[in-house]
Design a protein around this motif. Structure first.
Motif, mmCIF file in Angstrom:
data_model
loop_
_atom_site.group_PDB
_atom_site.id
_atom_site.type_symbol
_atom_site.label_atom_id
_atom_site.label_comp_id
_atom_site.label_asym_id
_atom_site.label_seq_id
_atom_site.Cartn_x
_atom_site.Cartn_y
_atom_site.Cartn_z
ATOM 1 N N ALA A 1 -44.919 -8.769 7.801
ATOM 2 C CA ALA A 1 -45.760 -9.449 6.814
ATOM 3 C C ALA A 1 -44.858 -10.229 5.870
ATOM 4 O O ALA A 1 -43.679 -9.899 5.685
ATOM 5 N N THR A 2 -45.408 -11.264 5.279
ATOM 6 C CA THR A 2 -44.651 -12.087 4.352
ATOM 7 C C THR A 2 -44.885 -11.642 2.920
ATOM 8 O O THR A 2 -45.797 -10.863 2.625
ATOM 9 N N ASN A 3 -44.076 -12.151 2.020
ATOM 10 C CA ASN A 3 -44.356 -12.024 0.593
ATOM 11 C C ASN A 3 -45.426 -13.036 0.205
ATOM 12 O O ASN A 3 -45.938 -13.778 1.048
ATOM 13 N N ASP A 4 -45.765 -13.083 -1.053
ATOM 14 C CA ASP A 4 -46.759 -14.046 -1.514
ATOM 15 C C ASP A 4 -46.238 -15.466 -1.306
ATOM 16 O O ASP A 4 -45.104 -15.793 -1.682
ATOM 17 N N LEU A 5 -47.089 -16.299 -0.731
ATOM 18 C CA LEU A 5 -46.732 -17.678 -0.404
ATOM 19 C C LEU A 5 -47.659 -18.634 -1.128
ATOM 20 O O LEU A 5 -48.695 -18.239 -1.666
ATOM 21 N N ASP A 6 -47.293 -19.898 -1.093
ATOM 22 C CA ASP A 6 -48.232 -20.928 -1.504
ATOM 23 C C ASP A 6 -49.411 -20.916 -0.526
ATOM 24 O O ASP A 6 -49.292 -20.392 0.590
ATOM 25 N N ARG A 7 -50.521 -21.501 -0.900
ATOM 26 C CA ARG A 7 -51.718 -21.434 -0.069
ATOM 27 C C ARG A 7 -51.490 -22.142 1.268
ATOM 28 O O ARG A 7 -51.076 -23.300 1.326
ATOM 29 N N VAL A 8 -51.754 -21.436 2.367
ATOM 30 C CA VAL A 8 -51.593 -21.968 3.720
ATOM 31 C C VAL A 8 -52.771 -22.878 4.034
ATOM 32 O O VAL A 8 -53.937 -22.504 3.845
ATOM 33 N N SER A 9 -52.477 -24.071 4.530
ATOM 34 C CA SER A 9 -53.529 -25.024 4.862
ATOM 35 C C SER A 9 -53.756 -25.171 6.364
ATOM 36 O O SER A 9 -54.836 -25.590 6.789
ATOM 37 N N ALA A 10 -52.760 -24.846 7.198
ATOM 38 C CA ALA A 10 -52.914 -24.985 8.646
ATOM 39 C C ALA A 10 -51.879 -24.115 9.346
ATOM 40 O O ALA A 10 -50.809 -23.829 8.802
ATOM 41 N N VAL A 11 -52.221 -23.704 10.559
ATOM 42 C CA VAL A 11 -51.335 -22.876 11.384
ATOM 43 C C VAL A 11 -51.281 -23.492 12.777
ATOM 44 O O VAL A 11 -52.306 -23.936 13.315
ATOM 45 N N ALA A 12 -50.094 -23.541 13.380
ATOM 46 C CA ALA A 12 -49.922 -24.027 14.751
ATOM 47 C C ALA A 12 -49.150 -22.991 15.541
ATOM 48 O O ALA A 12 -48.074 -22.547 15.117
ATOM 49 N N LEU A 13 -49.677 -22.612 16.704
ATOM 50 C CA LEU A 13 -49.069 -21.587 17.545
ATOM 51 C C LEU A 13 -48.352 -22.231 18.732
ATOM 52 O O LEU A 13 -48.784 -23.263 19.238
ATOM 53 N N PRO A 14 -47.253 -21.636 19.204
ATOM 54 C CA PRO A 14 -46.527 -22.205 20.352
ATOM 55 C C PRO A 14 -47.291 -21.986 21.650
ATOM 56 O O PRO A 14 -48.031 -21.007 21.807
ATOM 57 N N LYS A 15 -47.110 -22.910 22.598
ATOM 58 C CA LYS A 15 -47.724 -22.804 23.919
ATOM 59 C C LYS A 15 -46.709 -22.433 24.988
ATOM 60 O O LYS A 15 -47.081 -22.157 26.124
ATOM 61 N N LEU A 16 -45.430 -22.462 24.648
ATOM 62 C CA LEU A 16 -44.383 -22.178 25.621
ATOM 63 C C LEU A 16 -44.389 -20.682 25.942
ATOM 64 O O LEU A 16 -44.222 -19.852 25.033
ATOM 65 N N PRO A 17 -44.579 -20.294 27.210
ATOM 66 C CA PRO A 17 -44.701 -18.860 27.555
ATOM 67 C C PRO A 17 -43.357 -18.161 27.648
ATOM 68 O O PRO A 17 -42.913 -17.765 28.725
ATOM 69 N N ILE A 18 -42.678 -18.011 26.517
ATOM 70 C CA ILE A 18 -41.387 -17.322 26.487
ATOM 71 C C ILE A 18 -41.591 -15.833 26.764
ATOM 72 O O ILE A 18 -42.458 -15.192 26.176
ATOM 73 N N SER A 19 -40.786 -15.295 27.675
ATOM 74 C CA SER A 19 -40.823 -13.864 27.943
ATOM 75 C C SER A 19 -40.102 -13.126 26.819
ATOM 76 O O SER A 19 -38.952 -13.427 26.495
ATOM 77 N N LEU A 20 -40.796 -12.162 26.205
ATOM 78 C CA LEU A 20 -40.244 -11.448 25.052
ATOM 79 C C LEU A 20 -39.592 -10.131 25.445
ATOM 80 O O LEU A 20 -39.441 -9.245 24.637
ATOM 81 N N THR A 21 -39.192 -9.997 26.708
ATOM 82 C CA THR A 21 -38.619 -8.738 27.156
ATOM 83 C C THR A 21 -37.386 -8.356 26.349
ATOM 84 O O THR A 21 -37.250 -7.232 25.879
ATOM 85 N N ASN A 22 -36.490 -9.311 26.138
ATOM 86 C CA ASN A 22 -35.248 -9.040 25.410
ATOM 87 C C ASN A 22 -35.192 -9.808 24.097
ATOM 88 O O ASN A 22 -34.126 -10.006 23.537
ATOM 89 N N THR A 23 -36.328 -10.269 23.615
ATOM 90 C CA THR A 23 -36.335 -11.042 22.362
ATOM 91 C C THR A 23 -37.375 -10.476 21.414
ATOM 92 O O THR A 23 -38.155 -11.198 20.835
ATOM 93 N N ASP A 24 -37.421 -9.182 21.284
ATOM 94 C CA ASP A 24 -38.391 -8.561 20.391
ATOM 95 C C ASP A 24 -37.801 -8.490 18.980
ATOM 96 O O ASP A 24 -36.865 -9.206 18.642
ATOM 97 N N LEU A 25 -38.341 -7.610 18.175
ATOM 98 C CA LEU A 25 -37.918 -7.545 16.779
ATOM 99 C C LEU A 25 -36.451 -7.154 16.618
ATOM 100 O O LEU A 25 -35.831 -7.461 15.611
ATOM 101 N N LYS A 26 -35.880 -6.491 17.614
ATOM 102 C CA LYS A 26 -34.494 -6.070 17.478
ATOM 103 C C LYS A 26 -33.538 -7.261 17.413
ATOM 104 O O LYS A 26 -32.460 -7.174 16.827
ATOM 105 N N VAL A 27 -33.916 -8.346 18.046
ATOM 106 C CA VAL A 27 -33.050 -9.526 18.034
ATOM 107 C C VAL A 27 -33.685 -10.664 17.248
ATOM 108 O O VAL A 27 -33.220 -11.780 17.290
#
Length: 874
Positions: free
Chosen positions: A344-370
């Motif tokens: 979770a983030t700290n308090d931010l300025d008001r968010v007006s838009a969100v864009a999500l990635p479409k590239l299907p990156i495999s998260l096998t070795n790219t989880d929170l640890k890295v």
């Protein structure tokens, strides 16, 4: 907690260009509420805009543009009665869904495969029920990118096909096309497109107790199910999840729903923040085919907080009493699905838009640890836009800041003088809708004044990289586009002239490592990719001519060979075309008639009208052979077009085969032969050219070691200009695209509907010298027909390479139709249907694409703020 106010380390995002509306005094564009935009895998962008007439009536417009020619805007009067709430492209990038606040859904498809000709023949309706979420059904195709294996030699290791079931299948396992939508009253509606063209539509409640749905999103599971997430807009209410199963029973669509575990946002359970963020403003699954991870944003009037949640399977503890009665062994321990917060983030300025990635990156070795490592890859970041005008790229799991863009740097207009006019201060301009490209290397945003901005995103997601590692990122994504067939325009945004040579060499090296079958499939695509890369550097710009010509040669060779038919039904496994290649490779005789004797001439018999219709293509082959041989004495010049052919045994062998075929057809129909202007009436030009071509081919064919052409061959080629008139070839169509003229840190300001005078780079200036000048007669680049100085025929042009061809065929013979079928969906440069746009009257040179006829409305007088547009409630 993650602090997004912390400046990003390393590189930043930068603005590529801004496209805005021209001011006009009689009509007004006002950004629609809500604003919707979508970016296709073919780099087409669709977005909404309302047109206000003098009597204050609103027309709901959908605008579609190609990122290479953003000023060539095609506008559709959608005929939606209420505001358009959703836009969604399909996987091919050639069909678009639009949904409105009255429950109407329309499916738009290309007419004649042209990106500026759209029609809507099918749709669905849930009358009076606004659509809040919309998606195409999943077709079962999922490709995973393994970034940890980017150095592997096989494409099969870098990109693996994931076992994924379609949402619905037809007989034989073929996926059924259709779409699913969620309404504000809690209904889910599914429409299925039958092969007959009919639409099966069914509507069902998500649960028995229906409630208001302010926000929703749709994702898919590997088992073929659909997951719908909903929220009523209040952060005090739970975010609900439902599993939706679609089936066809007795020719009717059936929908079954099931309630899944829900969640409360963490900020509502924190006593210090319980009432600080009263509304949930954004609800998104992190990926279309990843229903286990969701992004939530809660906001107040001035600030926001973002949370990332993950659905996990956890074991249930069993009381000791029950353990003694029935011990839990191995996998028999009871489990439960539970949502857990990842970050979770700290308090931010008001968010007006969100864009999500479409590239299907495999998260096998790219989880929170890295997630805290400095090595980030495209596809691991999502974009957040704020009301202060900034845009942040954050890691999609840890929400750590990766790059920041501030909109204070105003782009300079193309035609603006050096002395800039001062601008009055006003309300902050911020994005109201955003979309990431399919490789996550570019971001498009529509702001509250209706302007469209395209931003570059660093391949390292804002972190500094060595040149070698940056090349590795770009190469990995180019390979991904080569395998999937997606457009790679957004990758070219990041290629500097100094990178071109290395990228082309490394791309070719990786290509040669693949299996022979895969190389054959990707052979034309890699040539098109090399051509687009070489356009970016003055050192490699002449290679564009060679790659473009090689694509045309391969197309002609495969088409002409496909016209050959075996004389008897019971024939060997090899086709006449394969036998032609084998015999021409085996017989190295320089006499064309002796080579011809070894062929079964009865397999080359064609209709006379067919042979005559092919004369223009055969003429091009003869002219190109003559040009190559005449340029052999100047082979030391790398800047001369055609240089690479002089050492390419495969292409020379292909030309040699075509010369033999043309010779045989000339016996049947002499008028189909190439026409040469010779100084002697008794000279056999075909025999002369074949003899010289064979000698040059022997020097560089694959069977033996390469050798330099002997002096006798060079001397004979030197005499060719005195024996035959050397033709002037049209090496390249003229293109006025942006990507070769965009410079880092120098964004452009463009206007919709107005072609700009773009500053030319050194590479584009050299390309202009190899293209047909504006004042010269026009030519159909695919049919090789001369159109005259002022063509009257309707034409279509490629927005990438500028290739122009007539929209309707002037010849109806079968062979010509077979040739023209190759270019209905794809251009010679390898780009798909979106690359073709109509030129209703090709009055000037195809140096730029003309979209006409223009829409009947005119651009706006004054940009309106999206925060409080006229006619909309505040």
């Amino acid at each position: 907690m993650c602090d997004l106010r912390r400046p990003a380390a390393g590189g930043m995002m930068d603005l590529a260009y801004v496209c805005e509306w021209e001011k006009w005094s009689k009509s007004t564009h006002c950004p629609s509420v809500p604003l919707a935009c979508a970016w296709s895998c073919r780099n087409l962008i669709a977005f909404t805009m309302d047109l206000r007439s003098d009597d204050q009536d609103l027309t709901r417009m959908i605008h579609i543009l190609d990122t290479e020619h953003p000023w060539d805007l095609h506008s559709i009067s959608s005929e939606h009665r209420e505001a358009i709430t959703c836009l969604e492209w399909d996987q091919s990038g050639s069909r678009l869904l639009s949904a409105d606040a009255d429950g109407q859904i329309k499916c738009w498809s290309m007419a004649d495969h042209l990106a500026n000709s759209w029609e809507s023949s099918v749709g669905s309706l849930v009358e009076g029920d606004p659509i809040v979420a919309l998606s195409w059904l999943h077709n079962g195709v999922k490709l995973a990118l393994h970034v940890e294996k980017s150095g592997a030699s096989s494409f099969g290791e870098k990109f693996s096909r994931v076992k994924f079931s379609p949402s619905l299948t037809l007989f034989g396992g073929k996926p059924m096309e259709g779409w699913i939508a969620v309404t504000v009253s809690g209904l889910v509606t599914v429409s299925l497109l039958k092969p007959s063209g009919q639409v099966l539509t069914s509507t069902e409640s998500l649960c028995r107790l229906r409630g208001r749905v302010a926000l929703a999103d749709i994702a898919f599971t590997g088992g073929g199910n659909i997951v719908v997430a909903t929220a009523d807009g209040s952060s005090a209410s739970p975010v609900q999840f439902y599993k939706v199963c679609v089936s066809v029973v007795s020719e009717k669509c059936r929908i079954d729903t099931e309630i899944l575990p829900s969640l409360f946002m963490r900020c509502t359970t924190d006593l210090n923040r319980k009432d600080k963020f009263p509304a949930i403003t954004h609800l998104k699954f992190l990926a279309r085919d990843m229903s286990e991870q969701v992004l939530l944003c809660a906001s107040s009037q001035t600030s926001s907080i973002v949370e990332c949640w993950s659905l996990r399977k956890e074991g249930l503890p069993v009381n000791n009493i029950f353990q003694q009665i029935s011990p839990v062994v191995g996998d028999k321990q009871p489990t439960i699905l539970k949502w857990r917060i990842l970050s979770a983030t700290n308090d931010l300025d008001r968010v007006s838009a969100v864009a999500l990635p479409k590239l299907p990156i495999s998260l096998t070795n790219t989880d929170l640890k890295v997630a805290s490592d400095t090595q980030f890859y495209p596809g691991l970041g999502l974009a957040l836009a704020f009301h202060d005008g900034s845009v942040h790229i954050v890691h999609r799991l840890s929400l750590q800041t990766m790059a920041v863009f501030y909109s204070s740097a105003t782009p300079r207009p193309v035609d603006e003088p050096a002395i800039k006019r001062s601008r009055t201060a006003g309300p902050a301009v911020h994005f109201k809708a955003m979309q990431l490209s399919w490789t996550s290397l570019a971001l498009v945003g529509i702001d509250n004044q209706g302007k469209l901005s395209v931003l570059r995103l660093s391949p390292s997601m804002g972190h500094p990289l060595e040149v070698g590692l940056a090349l590795r990122h770009l190469l990995f994504l180019l390979e991904y586009c080569m395998v999937t067939g997606y457009d790679w325009w957004d990758i070219l945004l990041h290629v500097q002239p100094s990178m071109v040579q290395s990228l082309v060499e490394k791309l070719h090296e990786e290509y040669t490592r693949q299996t022979a079958a895969l190389q054959q499939v990707l052979s034309t695509r890699i040539l098109a990719m090399k051509a687009s890369l070489c356009k970016l550097s003055p050192c490699t710009v002449t290679r564009v001519c060679d790659y473009h010509t090689k694509l045309f040669l391969i197309a002609i060779s495969s088409t002409l060979k496909s016209l050959l038919r075996p004389h008897f039904l019971n024939t060997p496994d090899k086709s006449p075309g394969d036998r032609l290649t084998e015999i021409c490779a085996k017989i190295t005789d320089v006499d064309i008639d002796k080579v011809m004797i070894n062929l079964k001439t009865e397999e080359f018999v064609l209709d006379m009208n067919t042979l005559q219709a092919l004369q223009q293509l055969l003429q091009w082959v003869g002219d190109f052979v003559l040009y190559l041989l005449a340029s052999l004495p100047n082979q030391g010049s790398l800047l001369r077009p055609g240089h690479s052919f002089l050492r390419d045994g495969t292409s020379l062998g292909m030309l040699r085969e075509l010369m033999v075929v043309i010779r045989i057809w000339g016996l049947l129909k002499p008028s189909c032969l190439p026409v040469y202007t010779a100084t002697s009436d008794t000279q056999d030009s075909m025999s002369l050219l074949f003899r010289l071509l064979t000698k040059l081919w022997i020097c560089c064919r694959d069977e033996g070691p390469a050798s330099e052409p002997d002096e006798a061959l060079v001397d004979e080629c030197c005499l060719l200009p005195s024996q035959l008139l050397i033709p002037s070839l049209d090496w390249l169509p003229a293109s006025d695209g942006l990507v070769s003229r965009l410079q880092p840190k120098q964004p452009l300001r463009l206007q919709f509907g107005r072609a700009p005078t773009l500053p030319g780079s050194a590479a584009t200036l050299q390309l202009d010298g190899l293209a047909r000048a504006p004042g010269q007669p026009k030519i159909d680049h695919l049919r090789r027909l001369h159109l005259g100085a002022c063509p009257t025929e309707e034409c279509k042009a490629c927005t990438r390479c500028g290739c122009v061809t007539m929209l309707k065929s002037p010849n109806r013979t079968t062979a010509v139709k077979q040739w023209e079928q190759r270019w209905i969906k794809n251009c010679l440069c390898g780009h798909g249907p979106d690359a073709c746009v109509t030129s209703r009257a090709a009055e000037e040179a195809p140096a730029f694409v003309q979209l006409g006829p223009w829409p009947t409305y005119r651009p706006p007088r004054t940009p309106r703020s999206l925060d409080h547009p006229p006619g909309h409630p505040k």
